[in-house]
Write a protein that holds these residues in place. Structure first.
Motif, PDB file in Angstrom:
ATOM      1  N   PRO A 535      17.080 -40.841 -16.986  1.00  0.00           N
ATOM      2  CA  PRO A 535      17.131 -40.981 -15.292  1.00  0.00           C
ATOM      3  C   PRO A 535      16.534 -39.923 -14.728  1.00  0.00           C
ATOM      4  CG  PRO A 535      19.562 -40.947 -16.205  1.00  0.00           C
ATOM      5  CD  PRO A 535      18.658 -40.747 -17.389  1.00  0.00           C
ATOM      6  N   LEU A 536      16.044 -40.406 -13.807  1.00  0.00           N
ATOM      7  CA  LEU A 536      14.183 -39.290 -12.988  1.00  0.00           C
ATOM      8  C   LEU A 536      15.056 -38.696 -11.897  1.00  0.00           C
ATOM      9  CD1 LEU A 536      11.293 -38.125 -13.510  1.00  0.00           C
ATOM     10  CD2 LEU A 536      10.781 -40.241 -12.337  1.00  0.00           C
ATOM     11  N   THR A 537      15.248 -37.611 -11.594  1.00  0.00           N
ATOM     12  CA  THR A 537      15.742 -36.638 -10.163  1.00  0.00           C
ATOM     13  C   THR A 537      14.554 -37.134  -8.795  1.00  0.00           C
ATOM     14  OG1 THR A 537      17.039 -35.822 -10.790  1.00  0.00           O
ATOM     15  CG2 THR A 537      16.480 -35.092  -9.153  1.00  0.00           C
ATOM     16  N   LEU A 538      13.722 -37.848  -7.956  1.00  0.00           N
ATOM     17  CA  LEU A 538      13.122 -37.276  -7.482  1.00  0.00           C
ATOM     18  C   LEU A 538      13.215 -35.956  -6.419  1.00  0.00           C
ATOM     19  CD1 LEU A 538      11.710 -40.768  -6.326  1.00  0.00           C
ATOM     20  CD2 LEU A 538      11.660 -39.750  -8.760  1.00  0.00           C
ATOM     21  N   THR A 539      12.933 -34.976  -6.026  1.00  0.00           N
ATOM     22  CA  THR A 539      13.144 -34.381  -4.535  1.00  0.00           C
ATOM     23  C   THR A 539      11.796 -34.357  -3.606  1.00  0.00           C
ATOM     24  OG1 THR A 539      13.977 -32.628  -5.730  1.00  0.00           O
ATOM     25  CG2 THR A 539      13.739 -31.785  -4.036  1.00  0.00           C
ATOM     26  N   PHE A 540      12.543 -34.985  -2.122  1.00  0.00           N
ATOM     27  CA  PHE A 540      10.935 -35.440  -1.437  1.00  0.00           C
ATOM     28  C   PHE A 540      11.379 -34.511  -0.331  1.00  0.00           C
ATOM     29  CE2 PHE A 540      11.956 -40.040  -2.489  1.00  0.00           C
ATOM     30  CZ  PHE A 540      11.420 -39.943  -2.972  1.00  0.00           C
ATOM     31  N   HIS A 541      10.340 -33.386  -0.446  1.00  0.00           N
ATOM     32  CA  HIS A 541      10.001 -32.254   0.406  1.00  0.00           C
ATOM     33  C   HIS A 541       9.955 -32.752   2.264  1.00  0.00           C
ATOM     34  CE1 HIS A 541      10.471 -29.288  -3.022  1.00  0.00           C
ATOM     35  NE2 HIS A 541       9.855 -30.284  -3.449  1.00  0.00           N
ATOM     36  N   PHE A 542      10.333 -32.447   2.935  1.00  0.00           N
ATOM     37  CA  PHE A 542       9.612 -33.275   4.622  1.00  0.00           C
ATOM     38  C   PHE A 542       9.600 -32.023   5.481  1.00  0.00           C
ATOM     39  CE2 PHE A 542      12.672 -36.211   2.484  1.00  0.00           C
ATOM     40  CZ  PHE A 542      12.724 -37.307   2.898  1.00  0.00           C
ATOM     41  N   TRP A 543       8.788 -31.975   6.101  1.00  0.00           N
ATOM     42  CA  TRP A 543       8.118 -31.091   6.716  1.00  0.00           C
ATOM     43  C   TRP A 543       8.843 -30.393   7.542  1.00  0.00           C
ATOM     44  CZ3 TRP A 543       3.484 -28.980   5.803  1.00  0.00           C
ATOM     45  CH2 TRP A 543       2.026 -30.112   5.236  1.00  0.00           C
ATOM     46  N   SER A 544      10.240 -30.840   8.212  1.00  0.00           N
ATOM     47  CA  SER A 544      11.039 -29.717   8.518  1.00  0.00           C
ATOM     48  C   SER A 544      11.442 -28.273   7.969  1.00  0.00           C
ATOM     49  CB  SER A 544      12.021 -30.475   9.275  1.00  0.00           C
ATOM     50  OG  SER A 544      13.040 -31.030   7.632  1.00  0.00           O
ATOM     51  N   GLY A 545      11.421 -28.901   6.193  1.00  0.00           N
ATOM     52  CA  GLY A 545      11.972 -27.918   5.479  1.00  0.00           C
ATOM     53  C   GLY A 545      13.375 -28.687   4.567  1.00  0.00           C
TER      54      GLY A 545
END
Length: 564
Positions: A535-545
Motif C-alpha cells: 500500500p502506498l499513501t499519497l498526500t495531496f497538498h492544496f494551495w489553501s493549506g
C-alpha cells in the motif's frame, strides 16, 4: 583527445567552395562596414523569440504540429515588441548521411526563404545546427573523424548559402552541445574543436561572413562556471571581436518542473536565477563579449503549463527579465507553439504571462507573497495579510475593477505587510460559492498590476477508484481548491519511484489534476513502477493549506485507490 588540424578544415572548405562555385568577395565583405560592435548588435536584438518546433522539427517543417512559417508570423512577432528571432534548424533528415554530406537544395532554399521573411519583418535572425547536436554530433567521442567531417561539411554549405546575407543574420555553431560518455574536460575540449572549426570555415568563406557575428555555446549551454571559463578561454584564443557567447536557462530544476516540494519562487530558486545571470555577465559581458540567452522558459511548459502555479510563474519571469536587463543579457523566449497561437496569430495562450514578460524588458513590477486568499466557505472570515514585494516600485493601492478599495477601512499597510480587513474580505467573498469570488489588483508605480484572487473553498474530497498501471482516475471534488503538490510514501517510510530521493512527485509526469473533469489522474510513469502488494499513501497538498491522504495498491496490472 585528437585535434582536427586547421588545414583539414580549410582543405574541406576549398573543396566544397569549388563545388558550389562560391568566390570570396572583398567588396561584399566590406559592404556592411557600418555594422556596430558585437555588444551593440546583440543589445539591439533584445528581446528575442524562438521559432521552435518548426525548421528544427523532423522529418519536416510541419511534422511537430506547427504551420509553415510565414511573413505574417514574423510581422506579428515584430509588432508584439520582439527585435530578433532565433530560427533553430535541424539538418539531419535533409542531408546525406555519408560524405560529402550534401544538404538538400530544396531544404536549404526553404531555410533561406524563412530567414528572408524574418529579415523583411525587421528582425535580426540567429540560425544554427539544432537537434543534430544529439542525433550525431554527440557521438564525437567514439566517432570523431566522421562527426568532424560532417560538421565541417554542414557549416561549409550553410556559410556558403548565407555568405552575402545581411549582417543582421547571426550564426550559432551548435545547439546545446553534448557528448556521450565523456568527462567534463573531454566535453569542453571537443566543443572547443567544433567551435574553432566553425569559426575558421565561416570566416574563410568570404563575403559578409568575414565579420558576421558568430555565437558560441558553452557545453550544454550551461552557465556552470567551469563551462563559462572554458568558453571564455576559447573566445580569447580566437581573438575575434565579432563573437558572442550563448547559454540557455530554464530555471532551478525542482521549481521548473514542480518536484521535491518546491512550489514557490523561494530563496533557493531566486538565487539560482540571479547567480546564473551574474556569472554569465561577469565572465563575458564585463569583458566586452555579448551574451545571448538563446532559450529561456520553464521545463514544465512541455508537460503541463499548470505545473507551476500562476503567481509563482509570473514572479519567476518578472525576476528573470530584471536580471537580464541589469546584466545586459539578450534573451530569446523559447516558444515551440505553446505560447503564441500560430494558427490565428492573434492571441497568446497565457496573456498574463506574455504581459509580464513584455513588461520585464523595460521595468520592474510589484508582487505579493501569494496571488490567492483562500477563505473557508462557512464560518467567520478573518483578516488576511500578504507580504508586498515592491521590487523597487512603490505601492499605489488596491482596486476591484475600476473601484478603488479604501485604505484603512478595506486594507492597511505596515512596512511590507498588506492586510485586508475581515469586513472587506466578507464583502468580496459574496455568496461564498466555491472558487474565485472576486479579483482585486494591487497596483504599483510601474509594471503590471498584480492580481489577487479571493477564493472560497472546502477541503477537497477524493473517492475510491480502480484502474491499471497505465492510468488511475480518482474522482475528486476540489471544492474551489487546487493541487500544489503530491507526496507518495510506503508504510516503511521509503519514497515511491520515480525520483525516490524525494517524497514529492513531479507534477504532470506522475499525476495531473483535471479541474474541469473533477478528477486527479495518476500516470503511467508513476503507477508502472509501484511495488506490488505494498500500500502506498499519497498526500495531496492544496494551495489553501489543506492536506488529503489517499491509498493506492497495485496487484499485477491492476491499481485500486481508497479514500482515507
Amino acid at each position: 583527445m585528437r585535434k582536427t588540424p586547421l588545414s583539414r578544415a580549410a582543405s574541406l572548405l576549398i573543396a566544397l567552395i569549388s563545388v558550389v562555385g562560391l568566390v570570396s568577395s572583398p567588396t561584399a565583405a566590406s559592404a556592411d562596414k557600418g555594422v556596430r560592435s558585437a555588444m551593440d548588435v546583440v543589445a539591439a536584438m533584445q528581446p528575442g523569440w524562438n521559432l521552435g518546433n518548426t525548421l528544427d522539427a523532423f522529418p519536416d517543417e510541419t511534422s511537430w504540429g506547427n504551420p509553415p512559417a510565414t511573413k505574417a508570423l514574423f510581422d506579428t512577432i515584430r509588432a508584439q515588441g520582439f527585435r530578433s528571432v532565433r530560427i533553430p534548424v535541424t539538418w539531419t533528415d535533409h542531408q546525406s548521411a555519408t560524405a560529402p554530406y550534401t544538404i538538400d537544395a530544396k531544404w536549404m532554399n526553404r531555410v533561406k526563404e524563412v530567414v528572408d521573411l524574418a529579415l523583411a519583418s525587421g528582425l535580426y535572425v540567429l540560425i544554427n545546427v539544432h537537434h543534430d547536436s544529439w542525433q550525431w554530433i554527440s557521438k564525437m567521442p567514439t566517432n570523431h573523424d566522421e562527426v568532424m567531417a560532417r560538421f565541417d561539411a554542414s557549416w561549409t554549405q550553410i556559410a556558403g548559402a548565407f555568405r552575402d546575407a545581411p549582417s543582421k543574420v547571426l550564426f550559432e555553431s551548435v545547439n546545446e552541445p553534448q557528448f556521450d560518455n565523456a568527462t567534463d574536460e573531454a566535453k569542453m575540449s571537443l566543443l572547443a574543436e567544433l567551435n574553432r572549426s566553425f569559426h575558421a570555415i565561416v570566416r574563410g568563406s568570404g563575403g559578409r561572413n568575414a565579420d558576421r557575428i558568430l555565437v558560441l555555446p558553452t557545453v550544454h549551454t550551461s552557465a556552470d562556471q567551469k563551462y563559462l571559463d572554458g568558453l571564455a578561454s576559447e573566445i580569447t584564443a580566437l581573438n575575434d571581436k565579432n563573437l558572442a557567447a550563448t547559454v540557455h536557462f530554464y530555471g532551478y530544476w525542482p521549481f521548473s518542473v514542480n518536484i521535491a516540494g518546491v512550489t514557490t519562487l523561494d530563496e533557493t530558486t531566486q538565487q539560482d536565477l540571479i547567480g546564473y545571470f551574474d556569472r554569465s555577465a561577469k565572465t563575458f559581458v564585463d569583458r566586452g563579449i555579448p551574451v545571448i540567452v538563446g532559450e529561456y522558459g520553464l521545463l514544465s511548459f512541455d508537460v503541463d503549463p499548470n505545473a507551476v502555479q500562476q503567481g509563482e510563474k509570473l514572479k519567476f519571469f518578472e525576476l528573470l527579465g530584471h536580471q537580464a536587463r541589469i546584466n545586459k543579457l539578450t534573451t530569446m523566449w523559447w516558444d515551440n507553439g505553446q505560447h503564441l497561437n500560430r494558427q490565428t496569430l492573434r492571441e497568446w495562450t497565457d496573456p498574463g504571462l506574455f504581459a509580464q514578460i513584455k513588461s520585464s524588458f523595460t521595468t520592474r513590477s510589484g508582487t505579493t507573497s501569494s496571488d490567492s486568499i483562500f477563505l473557508p466557505k462557512s464560518g467567520a472570515i478573518e483578516a488576511r495579510t500578504l507580504t508586498l514585494n515592491l521590487n523597487g516600485t512603490s505601492f499605489r493601492g488596491l482596486w476591484q475593477g475600476a473601484t478603488r478599495l479604501h485604505p484603512g477601512r478595506d486594507y492597511t499597510v505596515s512596512g511590507d505587510q498588506l492586510t485586508l480587513t475581515a469586513e472587506a474580505l466578507t464583502r468580496l467573498a459574496g455568496d461564498r460559492s466555491h472558487g474565485v469570488n472576486a479579483t482585486i489588483q494591487a497596483r504599483f508605480s510601474s509594471g503590471i498590476p498584480w492580481k489577487i484572487y479571493v477564493i472560497s473553498y472546502d477541503t477537497p474530497v477524493l473517492s475510491n477508484a480502480s484502474g491499471t498501471t497505465e492510468s488511475l482516475t480518482i474522482p475528486t471534488r476540489f471544492n474551489g481548491d487546487r493541487v500544489a503538490t503530491m507526496e507518495a510514501t510506503y508504510a516503511d517510510g521509503t519514497n515511491a519511484a520515480p525520483h525516490d530521493w524525494t517524497s514529492y512527485k513531479e507534477y504532470g509526469r506522475t499525476y495531473s489534476p483535471d479541474y474541469a473533469g473533477d478528477s486527479i489522474r495518476l500516470l503511467k510513469d508513476f503507477l508502472g513502477v509501484m511495488r506490488e502488494g505494498a500500500p502506498l499513501t499519497l498526500t495531496f497538498h492544496f494551495w489553501s493549506g489543506a492536506k488529503v491522504t489517499y491509498q493506492v495498491t497495485r496487484s499485477g496490472d491492476t491499481v485500486t485507490g481508497i479514500a482515507s
